[in-house]
Design a protein around this motif. Structure first.
Motif, PDB file in Angstrom:
ATOM      1  N   LEU A 158      41.705  48.056  33.876  1.00  0.00           N
ATOM      2  CA  LEU A 158      40.703  47.581  34.827  1.00  0.00           C
ATOM      3  C   LEU A 158      40.934  48.084  36.246  1.00  0.00           C
ATOM      4  CD1 LEU A 158      40.392  43.839  33.712  1.00  0.00           C
ATOM      5  CD2 LEU A 158      38.686  45.639  33.387  1.00  0.00           C
ATOM      6  N   TYR A 159      42.201  48.190  36.662  1.00  0.00           N
ATOM      7  CA  TYR A 159      42.495  48.405  38.078  1.00  0.00           C
ATOM      8  C   TYR A 159      43.355  49.631  38.373  1.00  0.00           C
ATOM      9  CZ  TYR A 159      41.342  43.434  37.632  1.00  0.00           C
ATOM     10  OH  TYR A 159      40.754  42.227  37.302  1.00  0.00           O
ATOM     11  N   GLY A 160      44.053  50.152  37.382  1.00  0.00           N
ATOM     12  CA  GLY A 160      44.931  51.286  37.636  1.00  0.00           C
ATOM     13  C   GLY A 160      45.973  50.955  38.686  1.00  0.00           C
ATOM     14  N   ASP A 161      46.218  51.896  39.583  1.00  0.00           N
ATOM     15  CA  ASP A 161      47.232  51.696  40.627  1.00  0.00           C
ATOM     16  C   ASP A 161      46.831  50.632  41.640  1.00  0.00           C
ATOM     17  OD1 ASP A 161      48.778  53.652  39.472  1.00  0.00           O
ATOM     18  OD2 ASP A 161      48.118  55.256  40.826  1.00  0.00           O
ATOM     19  N   ALA A 162      45.548  50.269  41.696  1.00  0.00           N
ATOM     20  CA  ALA A 162      45.089  49.261  42.655  1.00  0.00           C
ATOM     21  C   ALA A 162      45.498  47.843  42.252  1.00  0.00           C
ATOM     22  CB  ALA A 162      43.572  49.337  42.828  1.00  0.00           C
ATOM     23  N   GLU A 163      46.136  47.691  41.091  1.00  0.00           N
ATOM     24  CA  GLU A 163      46.661  46.381  40.699  1.00  0.00           C
ATOM     25  C   GLU A 163      47.736  45.930  41.688  1.00  0.00           C
ATOM     26  OE1 GLU A 163      47.984  43.052  38.080  1.00  0.00           O
ATOM     27  OE2 GLU A 163      46.157  43.893  38.934  1.00  0.00           O
ATOM     28  N   GLY A 164      48.630  46.834  42.078  1.00  0.00           N
ATOM     29  CA  GLY A 164      49.673  46.487  43.031  1.00  0.00           C
ATOM     30  C   GLY A 164      50.703  45.548  42.456  1.00  0.00           C
ATOM     31  N   SER A 165      51.452  44.869  43.364  1.00  0.00           N
ATOM     32  CA  SER A 165      52.542  44.003  42.914  1.00  0.00           C
ATOM     33  C   SER A 165      52.487  42.589  43.479  1.00  0.00           C
ATOM     34  CB  SER A 165      53.895  44.641  43.278  1.00  0.00           C
ATOM     35  OG  SER A 165      53.995  44.858  44.673  1.00  0.00           O
ATOM     36  N   HIS A 166      51.645  42.333  44.464  1.00  0.00           N
ATOM     37  CA  HIS A 166      51.466  40.958  44.947  1.00  0.00           C
ATOM     38  C   HIS A 166      50.037  40.798  45.440  1.00  0.00           C
ATOM     39  CE1 HIS A 166      52.254  37.013  46.499  1.00  0.00           C
ATOM     40  NE2 HIS A 166      51.751  37.378  47.683  1.00  0.00           N
ATOM     41  N   ALA A 167      49.487  39.578  45.227  1.00  0.00           N
ATOM     42  CA  ALA A 167      48.062  39.334  45.446  1.00  0.00           C
ATOM     43  C   ALA A 167      47.272  40.340  44.614  1.00  0.00           C
ATOM     44  CB  ALA A 167      47.698  39.417  46.927  1.00  0.00           C
ATOM     45  N   THR A 168      47.637  40.428  43.347  1.00  0.00           N
ATOM     46  CA  THR A 168      47.029  41.404  42.458  1.00  0.00           C
ATOM     47  C   THR A 168      45.657  40.928  41.976  1.00  0.00           C
ATOM     48  OG1 THR A 168      48.037  40.428  40.482  1.00  0.00           O
ATOM     49  CG2 THR A 168      49.313  42.112  41.653  1.00  0.00           C
ATOM     50  N   ALA A 169      44.849  41.889  41.558  1.00  0.00           N
ATOM     51  CA  ALA A 169      43.527  41.542  41.044  1.00  0.00           C
ATOM     52  C   ALA A 169      43.633  40.720  39.759  1.00  0.00           C
ATOM     53  CB  ALA A 169      42.714  42.811  40.811  1.00  0.00           C
ATOM     54  N   SER A 170      44.655  40.970  38.949  1.00  0.00           N
ATOM     55  CA  SER A 170      44.791  40.232  37.688  1.00  0.00           C
ATOM     56  C   SER A 170      45.072  38.755  37.931  1.00  0.00           C
ATOM     57  CB  SER A 170      45.899  40.844  36.830  1.00  0.00           C
ATOM     58  OG  SER A 170      47.154  40.814  37.496  1.00  0.00           O
ATOM     59  N   GLU A 171      46.023  38.457  38.815  1.00  0.00           N
ATOM     60  CA  GLU A 171      46.347  37.045  39.047  1.00  0.00           C
ATOM     61  C   GLU A 171      45.236  36.331  39.812  1.00  0.00           C
ATOM     62  OE1 GLU A 171      49.977  36.619  41.263  1.00  0.00           O
ATOM     63  OE2 GLU A 171      49.448  38.164  42.710  1.00  0.00           O
ATOM     64  N   VAL A 172      44.588  37.024  40.729  1.00  0.00           N
ATOM     65  CA  VAL A 172      43.460  36.424  41.429  1.00  0.00           C
ATOM     66  C   VAL A 172      42.329  36.131  40.433  1.00  0.00           C
ATOM     67  CG1 VAL A 172      41.662  36.830  43.162  1.00  0.00           C
ATOM     68  CG2 VAL A 172      44.044  37.398  43.679  1.00  0.00           C
ATOM     69  N   SER A 173      42.077  37.062  39.517  1.00  0.00           N
ATOM     70  CA  SER A 173      41.031  36.849  38.505  1.00  0.00           C
ATOM     71  C   SER A 173      41.324  35.623  37.648  1.00  0.00           C
ATOM     72  CB  SER A 173      40.907  38.086  37.608  1.00  0.00           C
ATOM     73  OG  SER A 173      40.389  39.189  38.304  1.00  0.00           O
ATOM     74  N   LEU A 174      42.561  35.510  37.175  1.00  0.00           N
ATOM     75  CA  LEU A 174      42.910  34.380  36.313  1.00  0.00           C
ATOM     76  C   LEU A 174      42.807  33.065  37.070  1.00  0.00           C
ATOM     77  CD1 LEU A 174      43.829  33.135  33.696  1.00  0.00           C
ATOM     78  CD2 LEU A 174      46.186  33.848  34.227  1.00  0.00           C
ATOM     79  N   SER A 175      43.256  33.040  38.318  1.00  0.00           N
ATOM     80  CA  SER A 175      43.161  31.806  39.101  1.00  0.00           C
ATOM     81  C   SER A 175      41.712  31.447  39.378  1.00  0.00           C
ATOM     82  CB  SER A 175      43.941  31.949  40.413  1.00  0.00           C
ATOM     83  OG  SER A 175      43.321  32.859  41.300  1.00  0.00           O
ATOM     84  N   TRP A 176      40.856  32.435  39.575  1.00  0.00           N
ATOM     85  CA  TRP A 176      39.428  32.168  39.781  1.00  0.00           C
ATOM     86  C   TRP A 176      38.784  31.643  38.503  1.00  0.00           C
ATOM     87  CZ3 TRP A 176      37.191  36.994  42.816  1.00  0.00           C
ATOM     88  CH2 TRP A 176      37.627  36.917  44.143  1.00  0.00           C
ATOM     89  N   PHE A 177      39.190  32.170  37.353  1.00  0.00           N
ATOM     90  CA  PHE A 177      38.650  31.646  36.111  1.00  0.00           C
ATOM     91  C   PHE A 177      39.006  30.168  35.961  1.00  0.00           C
ATOM     92  CE2 PHE A 177      39.144  30.627  31.584  1.00  0.00           C
ATOM     93  CZ  PHE A 177      37.860  30.883  31.143  1.00  0.00           C
ATOM     94  N   ALA A 178      40.230  29.816  36.338  1.00  0.00           N
ATOM     95  CA  ALA A 178      40.671  28.424  36.243  1.00  0.00           C
ATOM     96  C   ALA A 178      40.017  27.540  37.298  1.00  0.00           C
ATOM     97  CB  ALA A 178      42.187  28.353  36.369  1.00  0.00           C
ATOM     98  N   ARG A 179      39.718  28.100  38.467  1.00  0.00           N
ATOM     99  CA  ARG A 179      39.141  27.350  39.584  1.00  0.00           C
ATOM    100  C   ARG A 179      37.936  28.106  40.141  1.00  0.00           C
ATOM    101  NH1 ARG A 179      42.673  24.904  37.491  1.00  0.00           N
ATOM    102  NH2 ARG A 179      44.405  23.756  38.444  1.00  0.00           N
ATOM    103  N   PRO A 180      36.837  28.199  39.398  1.00  0.00           N
ATOM    104  CA  PRO A 180      35.698  29.022  39.842  1.00  0.00           C
ATOM    105  C   PRO A 180      35.056  28.528  41.130  1.00  0.00           C
ATOM    106  CG  PRO A 180      35.133  27.723  37.896  1.00  0.00           C
ATOM    107  CD  PRO A 180      36.604  27.604  38.072  1.00  0.00           C
ATOM    108  N   GLU A 181      35.258  27.271  41.442  1.00  0.00           N
ATOM    109  CA  GLU A 181      34.705  26.748  42.690  1.00  0.00           C
ATOM    110  C   GLU A 181      35.403  27.310  43.922  1.00  0.00           C
ATOM    111  OE1 GLU A 181      38.176  24.116  41.687  1.00  0.00           O
ATOM    112  OE2 GLU A 181      36.571  25.141  40.582  1.00  0.00           O
TER     113      GLU A 181
END
Length: 248
Positions: A158-181
């Motif tokens: 999904l993100y390639g090198d733009a995933e990074g190592s902190h404040a990553t798109a993957s963890e932000v996505s999962l937290s948003w799924f859990a807390r969509p509000e």
């Protein structure tokens, strides 16, 4: 079943059929311009709750505070000293072991916890080995959800090198799924954050990473991606849990 939503009688009944328990552990720290301060606790907690529901595994309360001193220059971040977290984990394990839990499966959401959690495990094993007199001690393992094979492969696709190592798109996505509000729409500048080491004090960390991101572009995150990371995380965790406990 969630431990904090159960009665003691229900926990006692659970121990008749299983002595394994999941304990989510994370951190309370900044996650860049659009990431929630609770991201590192929300992510493992969400995976743990889903895993527990699907496979009848008791899930303990989330350890929301971790070792995050390098984030303390950002408001809202809270950090424990490594010695404090070790003490908390020793008491947590001792309490659960007293009740008869033999396999404690910690699902972790914060890279900064890894060294300290492993040190806590070493302290627990050492103390038991010296004092136990032949009695079997607890079995402990740490599973880092963000390092699971399926999750890593999904982030790469999904993100390639733009995933990074902190404040990553993957963890932000999962937290948003859990807390969509709590979804935030924020532009990133630069688009992809600088890379570097987090081995420094809090003020130096903020100088190196002014908005809190490390090599990432979390503007790529989405709730839909979060649902996919949940599935990947649950599958990775279930595979690890089965290997740890010997459960078929």
């Amino acid at each position: 079943m969630k431990l904090q939503h159960a009665t003691w009688q229900e926990v006692e009944a659970y121990l008749q059929r299983s002595t394994g328990i999941i304990v989510p552990i994370g951190s309370t720290e900044q996650h860049g311009p659009n990431g929630l301060v609770g991201t590192d606790a929300i992510c493992p907690e969400t995976i743990a709750w889903e895993l527990g529901q699907r496979h009848d595994i008791l899930v303990g309360p989330t350890q929301n505070l971790g070792v995050a001193q390098h984030h303390l220059a950002f408001p809202g971040s809270i950090s424990l000293r490594p010695s404090t977290l070790i003490a908390v984990l020793r008491d947590t394990v001792a309490s659960l072991a007293r009740h008869g839990f033999t396999h404690l499966f910690f699902i972790n959401g914060h890279g900064g916890n890894i060294a300290t959690v492993n040190a806590a495990f070493a302290e627990i094993y050492s103390e038991h080995s010296v004092r136990a007199g032949g009695q079997t001690g607890p079995n402990l393992t740490l599973f880092n959800w963000f390092a699971g094979r399926r999750g890593r492969e999904l982030a790469e696709s999904l993100y390639g090198d733009a995933e990074g190592s902190h404040a990553t798109a993957s963890e932000v996505s999962l937290s948003w799924f859990a807390r969509p509000e709590a979804v935030k729409s924020v532009s990133m500048s630069p688009k992809v954050a600088p890379v570097g080491s987090a081995q420094c004090d809090a003020d130096e960390f903020r100088r190196r990473f002014p908005d809190g991101r490390m090599g990432s572009d979390p503007s790529l995150a989405s709730v839909e991606h979060g649902s996919r990371f949940l599935e990947a995380g649950v599958e990775d965790a279930w595979e690890a849990y089965r290997a740890f406990t010997g459960r078929a």
